[in-house]
Design an enzyme around this catalytic site. Sequence first.
Site, PDB file in Angstrom:
ATOM      1  N   HIS A  67       8.873   3.145   9.192  1.00 10.74           N
ATOM      2  CA  HIS A  67       8.613   2.218  10.297  1.00 10.74           C
ATOM      3  C   HIS A  67       7.347   2.677  11.015  1.00 10.74           C
ATOM      4  O   HIS A  67       7.222   3.869  11.324  1.00 10.74           O
ATOM      5  CB  HIS A  67       9.815   2.195  11.245  1.00 10.74           C
ATOM      6  CG  HIS A  67       9.667   1.191  12.339  1.00 10.74           C
ATOM      7  ND1 HIS A  67       9.913  -0.146  12.143  1.00 10.74           N
ATOM      8  CD2 HIS A  67       9.260   1.323  13.620  1.00 10.74           C
ATOM      9  CE1 HIS A  67       9.668  -0.799  13.269  1.00 10.74           C
ATOM     10  NE2 HIS A  67       9.276   0.064  14.191  1.00 10.74           N
ATOM     11  N   SER A 105       0.827  -1.216   0.000  1.00  9.95           N
ATOM     12  CA  SER A 105       0.000   0.000   0.000  1.00  9.95           C
ATOM     13  C   SER A 105       0.864   1.270   0.000  1.00  9.95           C
ATOM     14  O   SER A 105       0.486   2.275  -0.603  1.00  9.95           O
ATOM     15  CB  SER A 105      -0.986  -0.006   1.178  1.00  9.95           C
ATOM     16  OG  SER A 105      -0.313   0.102   2.402  1.00  9.95           O
ATOM     17  N   ASN A 106       2.031   1.223   0.648  1.00 10.11           N
ATOM     18  CA  ASN A 106       2.918   2.397   0.588  1.00 10.11           C
ATOM     19  C   ASN A 106       3.493   2.576  -0.819  1.00 10.11           C
ATOM     20  O   ASN A 106       3.609   3.706  -1.307  1.00 10.11           O
ATOM     21  CB  ASN A 106       4.056   2.269   1.609  1.00 10.11           C
ATOM     22  CG  ASN A 106       3.622   2.713   2.985  1.00 10.11           C
ATOM     23  OD1 ASN A 106       3.421   3.902   3.221  1.00 10.11           O
ATOM     24  ND2 ASN A 106       3.444   1.762   3.892  1.00 10.11           N
TER      25      ASN A 106
HETATM   26  C1  GRF Z   1       4.054  -0.507   6.768  1.00  8.99           C
HETATM   27  O1  GRF Z   1       3.399  -0.458   7.991  1.00  8.99           O
HETATM   28  C2  GRF Z   1       5.435   0.067   6.896  1.00  8.99           C
HETATM   29  O2  GRF Z   1       5.544   1.037   7.880  1.00  8.99           O
HETATM   30  C3  GRF Z   1       6.253  -1.132   7.296  1.00  8.99           C
HETATM   31  O3  GRF Z   1       5.682  -2.213   6.603  1.00  8.99           O
HETATM   32  C4  GRF Z   1       4.315  -1.938   6.319  1.00  8.99           C
HETATM   33  C5  GRF Z   1       4.137  -2.121   4.850  1.00  8.99           C
HETATM   34  O4  GRF Z   1       2.793  -2.028   4.462  1.00  8.99           O
HETATM   35  N1  GRF Z   1       7.648  -0.932   7.026  1.00  8.99           N
HETATM   36  P1  GRF Z   1       2.431  -2.003   2.908  1.00  8.99           P
HETATM   37  O5  GRF Z   1       3.007  -3.255   2.279  1.00  8.99           O
HETATM   38  O6  GRF Z   1       3.006  -0.753   2.322  1.00  8.99           O
HETATM   39  O7  GRF Z   1       0.929  -2.018   2.861  1.00  8.99           O
END
Ligand code: GRF
Length: 200
Positions: free
Chosen positions: A110, A12-13
Site C-alpha cells: 500500500h 511496475s511492482n
Molecule cells: C502501487 O502504488 C501499489 O502500492 C498499489 O497499487 C500501485 C500499483 O502500481 N497497491 P503498479 O501497477 O505496480 O505500477
Amino acid sequence: MNICVFASGGGSNFKSILEARRDNFLNSDIRLLITNNSNCGAVHIAREFGVPVCHISRKVYPGLSDGEYAKLFLDKLVENEIDLIVLAGYMKIVEPEVVRKFSNRILNIHPALLPDFGGKGMYGINVHKAVIESGIKISGLTIHLIDEVYDRGRILFQKSVKVEDDDDEFSLQKKILHFEHKYYPFIIKKIEEGEIGLDE
Ligand code: GRF
C-alpha cells in the site's frame, strides 16, 4: 515458494518481482498472474517474461454464485501449487473464501503508512492526493498481510518517505513507487528465507 501475483494496473511492482527472480535475487517461481483486466500493463509484462495469465472477472463469468466465483481462483491456485499470493496493484477485493483458504499467505503493498490513508477509495493516485491535501510531511509504503477488511492485517514492513513542500500527488507517487520496487522483492526474499514468519 510458488507465487501467484494478482494485478490490475500498470504492473511496475509485478515487473520488479519478475526482475528480482530473473536476477536470482528471489528463488521463488512466479507461476501465474491473475488479473481482472485482460488488457492491463501487467498482462503485457507477463507475456514479456513468459508468465501464464489467467483472466478472472465477474464480467467474464456473469451469474456465478460467490462460491462458484471463488472456486475459479482456488482451482487455479491449487493447480499451480501456489504458496503465496502477492497483490501488486490489484483493484478488486480478494474473494473472502480465497482469503480464508490462504490465511496469512496473501501479501499486499500500500503506498502510504497504514493505518492512515487506507480503506475504501484509497487506491492509486487517490492515496497520494489525500496525503498532500492533509498537509502531513511523512508518507511512505506498507507491506502487510491481508485479511477480509480493506488494508488491514499484520504489517510486515513500512518505509517512510518525506513529503517535500513542492511535492504534488504525482511526484510523491513516483518517489514512493521507487521504494516499492526495491522493498517488495526484498520482503518476499525475507519470507523465502524464513526471516519473516507469516504465522506469528
Ligand atoms: C502501487 O502504488 C501499489 O502500492 C498499489 O497499487 C500501485 C500499483 O502500481 N497497491 P503498479 O501497477 O505496480 O505500477
